[in-house]
Structures are given as C-alpha cells and as structure tokens.
Scaffold this motif. Structure first.
Motif, PDB file in Angstrom:
ATOM      1  N   UNK A   1     -24.078 -10.568  13.453  1.00 28.07           N
ATOM      2  CA  UNK A   1     -24.488 -10.430  14.847  1.00 28.07           C
ATOM      3  C   UNK A   1     -24.184  -9.038  15.396  1.00 28.07           C
ATOM      4  N   UNK A   2     -23.013  -8.511  15.063  1.00 26.61           N
ATOM      5  CA  UNK A   2     -22.653  -7.210  15.635  1.00 26.61           C
ATOM      6  C   UNK A   2     -23.302  -6.046  14.875  1.00 26.61           C
ATOM      7  N   UNK A   3     -23.794  -6.300  13.645  1.00 20.59           N
ATOM      8  CA  UNK A   3     -24.394  -5.226  12.845  1.00 20.59           C
ATOM      9  C   UNK A   3     -25.913  -5.287  12.803  1.00 20.59           C
ATOM     10  N   UNK A   4     -26.495  -6.401  13.254  1.00 19.48           N
ATOM     11  CA  UNK A   4     -27.931  -6.640  13.066  1.00 19.48           C
ATOM     12  C   UNK A   4     -28.830  -5.578  13.657  1.00 19.48           C
ATOM     13  N   UNK A   5     -28.581  -5.214  14.916  1.00 23.41           N
ATOM     14  CA  UNK A   5     -29.487  -4.261  15.586  1.00 23.41           C
ATOM     15  C   UNK A   5     -29.451  -2.890  14.903  1.00 23.41           C
ATOM     16  N   UNK A   6     -28.236  -2.376  14.674  1.00 23.01           N
ATOM     17  CA  UNK A   6     -28.125  -1.054  14.047  1.00 23.01           C
ATOM     18  C   UNK A   6     -28.664  -1.057  12.620  1.00 23.01           C
ATOM     19  N   UNK A   7     -28.461  -2.169  11.912  1.00 20.40           N
ATOM     20  CA  UNK A   7     -28.922  -2.253  10.526  1.00 20.40           C
ATOM     21  C   UNK A   7     -30.439  -2.121  10.437  1.00 20.40           C
ATOM     22  N   UNK A   8     -31.144  -2.844  11.315  1.00 17.19           N
ATOM     23  CA  UNK A   8     -32.612  -2.836  11.248  1.00 17.19           C
ATOM     24  C   UNK A   8     -33.241  -1.677  12.013  1.00 17.19           C
ATOM     25  N   UNK A   9     -32.610  -1.252  13.103  1.00 13.53           N
ATOM     26  CA  UNK A   9     -33.243  -0.241  13.961  1.00 13.53           C
ATOM     27  C   UNK A   9     -33.008   1.197  13.511  1.00 13.53           C
ATOM     28  N   UNK A  10     -31.973   1.409  12.719  1.00 17.44           N
ATOM     29  CA  UNK A  10     -31.679   2.770  12.272  1.00 17.44           C
ATOM     30  C   UNK A  10     -32.207   3.037  10.867  1.00 17.44           C
ATOM     31  N   UNK A  11     -33.170   2.224  10.452  1.00 20.21           N
ATOM     32  CA  UNK A  11     -33.726   2.423   9.110  1.00 20.21           C
ATOM     33  C   UNK A  11     -34.677   3.617   9.101  1.00 20.21           C
ATOM     34  N   UNK A  12     -34.268   4.647   8.393  1.00 26.83           N
ATOM     35  CA  UNK A  12     -35.140   5.796   8.149  1.00 26.83           C
ATOM     36  C   UNK A  12     -34.895   6.242   6.714  1.00 26.83           C
TER      37      UNK A  12
ATOM     38  N   UNK B   1     -30.138  -8.661  15.777  1.00 26.68           N
ATOM     39  CA  UNK B   1     -31.233  -7.725  16.029  1.00 26.68           C
ATOM     40  C   UNK B   1     -32.180  -8.259  17.104  1.00 26.68           C
ATOM     41  N   UNK B   2     -32.541  -9.541  17.004  1.00 27.62           N
ATOM     42  CA  UNK B   2     -33.495 -10.130  17.942  1.00 27.62           C
ATOM     43  C   UNK B   2     -32.949 -10.121  19.372  1.00 27.62           C
ATOM     44  N   UNK B   3     -31.698 -10.561  19.548  1.00 25.55           N
ATOM     45  CA  UNK B   3     -31.111 -10.638  20.886  1.00 25.55           C
ATOM     46  C   UNK B   3     -31.032  -9.265  21.539  1.00 25.55           C
ATOM     47  N   UNK B   4     -30.555  -8.279  20.801  1.00 24.10           N
ATOM     48  CA  UNK B   4     -30.410  -6.927  21.367  1.00 24.10           C
ATOM     49  C   UNK B   4     -31.764  -6.320  21.683  1.00 24.10           C
TER      50      UNK B   4
END
Length: 383
Positions: free
Chosen positions: A284-295, A43-46
């Motif tokens: 690593x490959x799921x981090x960004x979508x996991x945290x950013x698509x939280x609704x 999540x941080x890197x992306x």
C-alpha cells in the motif's frame, strides 16, 4: 472509501488471500498475494485521490500505512521469535558456524555484483549503493550509506527505493520456486530434520500478554543501542532488537512471575495476522511510487536489483545446500535471514508449512545485519 486506511488494509488482505489460493503447478503465492494486492490498491487509491486534489487524505494514508507497517512488523517478529526460541539452542549447537558463514556469503555476493554493475552500467555509482541495500531489503545498510557519504543522500535513497520491491519479490518467489526448480521434497526434508533434532512439543495452553509486551519493550530498547566496532557502527533496529529479545527470553522460559513460553497456536495466529498486515502495508505504501515512477532508468535499476537479489539467493542456496549440507527447511530460513527479508521469512514459513524455518532465520539475521553494514561501508568508501 479509498481515503479510509483501514478499508484499504483489509481489502488488500482479503484480495491477497484470494489471489494466494490459486495454484500453477506446485507454485502459489500464499500469504504473499497480499503484497501484490497492496501494490495495486495503493496505486489506485493515490491516483484517484490526486485526481480530486485530495492531498490531505493522501498524507493521512501515508502516515497510516507507515504505522500499520511498524505495528505489523512488531507482531510478526515477536511471534516468530517466541516460536523459534523453543528450538534455537539445538539449531545453533548443530549448525551455528554455518549460519555465520551464510550471512557473510550472501551479503558479500550482493556487494560484489552491485559494485560490478555500478562500474559497468554508466549510472551514478551512488545509486547502486542504494540498490545494494534495497535488493537485500536492509534499512541498516541504507542508514550506513547515508551516514558515510551524506553529500549523496538523494542518489542513495533513490537507489534503495527502486531496489526494495524487486528485492522483496525475489526472496518471496524464491521460497516457492527453489523447491520446484531443484526438485526438493519438502515432506522428506521435514522428516529428516525431525530425525536430526528433537523439537519441543507444544504442551502449553497459556498466552501471557504481559510477557508478550515485555518482549517487545526489551526488543525496542535493544534495537536503539548503538554497537561500535571501531570504524563500523550499527544498531539492530526494531526488527533485530525484537527478534533477539524474543529468541533470548523465549529460550529462558520463565523469569520470576513472567512466563515467556506460550501456546504455539496462538502465536501462529498472531504471526499470520502480523505477516498479512505487514505485506499489505508494504504494498500500500509503495504502490503509487512503484507504478508511477516507471521510466527507462528506474526499470533498468529495478532489473539490476532483481539480478543482485537472485544472485545472492542462488549463491546462498548453493553454499548452504551443497557445501554445508543444510536441510532445506533450515536453509530457507537462513537465506531469508541472510537477505534480512521479513517478507521472505513469511513466504518460507508458508511455502514449507513449517515454523522451524524461523530458527535458521533467527540464527543468521544478526550476522547479516553486520555484513550489510560492513560491505555498505566499504562500498561507500570505494568511491
């Protein structure tokens, strides 16, 4: 550095091992800490690369993480299969039919609860077809659903992506928490298992790279074969193919000049490296979508996925422990196999400090794949 996939991979492994060493009572994350460190670093890197509008680096990271994922999966499963192959014939002879029943009980439990939630929730039912496959971490289940109802691929894929991480977390945490909750003495379980089954001693010093490569080659080819059972069609996939290849060739021992019996300590090191890389790459490959698509919708679907996974695990535990009277060491592997969960297997090996776990996993996994394909097909046709 945040655009360097190798830096991120080994940073995730380093931080994850550090996190995994902390204990709360009898509970610790162990190797599974790398999944959580991977989620954060991914999540941080992306996020930081997006701020710099560095889209090319993000695409490179995605591609790299996927390749790490596949390579680590190959290492982990082949090593696990070769270790388990020494004792698999004794395990199957003693517990065989119970593993088949466990596979179908776990996948059926998840199907029933997923269908129930899909009907009462008010959400798109096709989301729950994906959630079912995600909660039980089953790629063949996802593939079956996409093939059966191609007009709803977006809804199914969304449900799978939302359900996958809760499914992984449920199995991993269960492997550490079940012995605590149900007061299972792991040392006594090991002693009981050793008295019931004579495990082969490790007197082998060699490691044959040619044989190891051959196991993987055969496994990839096996995974590509399409198995047609009338209206049900499925393939073992790379994971299932390599697992079957390693179990079968390892149990043969030697074929001509190729020796498939290898030093257990070396195989364990490969297994551990594969697991650490695998969990890190998943995070690593799921981090960004996991945290950013939280609704609200994704959080509710993730909650449903978590309940589905935990319910399936609990039913599997109750049936396996109290009806089939299975030893926890073997049962933990069978539960992970029934959930088709490779990360769960790693957690079970780590939590129990026993490779015998893999025997239960290897005996259950192929039937769980079949169960997922059958019940996903039924789920898709019911709507």
């Amino acid at each position: 550095m945040l655009s360097n996939p190798y830096f991120l991979l080994f940073s995730s492994i380093f931080l994850g091992i550090f996190i995994g060493k902390f204990k709360i009572g009898r509970f610790k994350l162990g190797s599974s800490g790398t999944l959580f460190s991977g989620l954060f670093l991914g999540w941080l890197a992306t996020t930081l690369l997006l701020k710099d509008n560095n889209l090319s680096s993000i695409q490179l990271l995605k591609a790299s993480f996927h390749q790490f994922f596949l390579f680590s999966l190959i290492l982990f499963i082949s090593a696990v299969g070769l270790i388990a192959s020494r004792d698999i014939k004794f395990i199957i002879k003693k517990f065989g039919s119970r593993f088949i029943a466990m596979a179908f009980v776990i996948t059926l439990s998840g199907f029933i609860l997923s269908y129930f939630f899909g009907k009462i929730s008010g959400y798109n039912i096709y989301n729950f077809i994906g959630v079912y496959s995600g909660a039980l971490t089953s790629s063949p289940g996802l593939a079956t659903a996409l093939e059966t109802v191609p007009d709803f691929q977006d809804e199914i894929t969304f449900g799978y992506s939302v359900g996958y991480i809760p499914g992984v977390l449920a199995v991993i945490l269960s492997m550490y928490l079940i012995p605590v909750i149900f007061k299972i003495d792991i040392s006594k379980e090991k002693e009981k298992l050793a008295s019931e089954i004579t495990f082969e001693e490790d007197k082998i010093n060699n490691f044959d790279f040619m044989a190891f490569s051959f196991v993987i080659i055969v496994g990839i080819l096996l995974g590509k074969i399409n198995i047609n059972l009338g209206i049900i069609q499925f393939s073992l996939g790379m994971t299932g193919g390599i697992l079957i290849s390693a179990l079968f060739l390892g149990s043969l021992g030697k074929v001509g000049p190729i020796n498939f019996k290898m030093n257990k300590k070396i195989l364990k090191s490969i297994q551990e490296l594969g697991l650490l890389m695998f969990l890190s790459s998943v995070g690593l490959k799921s981090g960004y979508n996991t945290f950013n698509n939280l609704n609200e919708k994704t959080l509710i679907l993730m909650f449903f996925a978590l309940i589905i996974a935990l319910f399936s695990i609990l039913i599997g535990y109750i049936i396996g422990r109290y009806i089939f009277k299975l030893n926890w060491i073997i049962l933990s592997g069978a539960i992970c196999g029934g959930m088709t969960s490779t990360p769960g297997l790693g957690a079970a090996i780590d939590a129990n400090e026993s490779e015998e776990v893999a025997s239960g996993y290897g005996a259950t996994y192929p039937f769980a794949l079949l169960g997922m394909v059958i019940f996903t097909k039924i789920f898709s046709l019911l709507n």
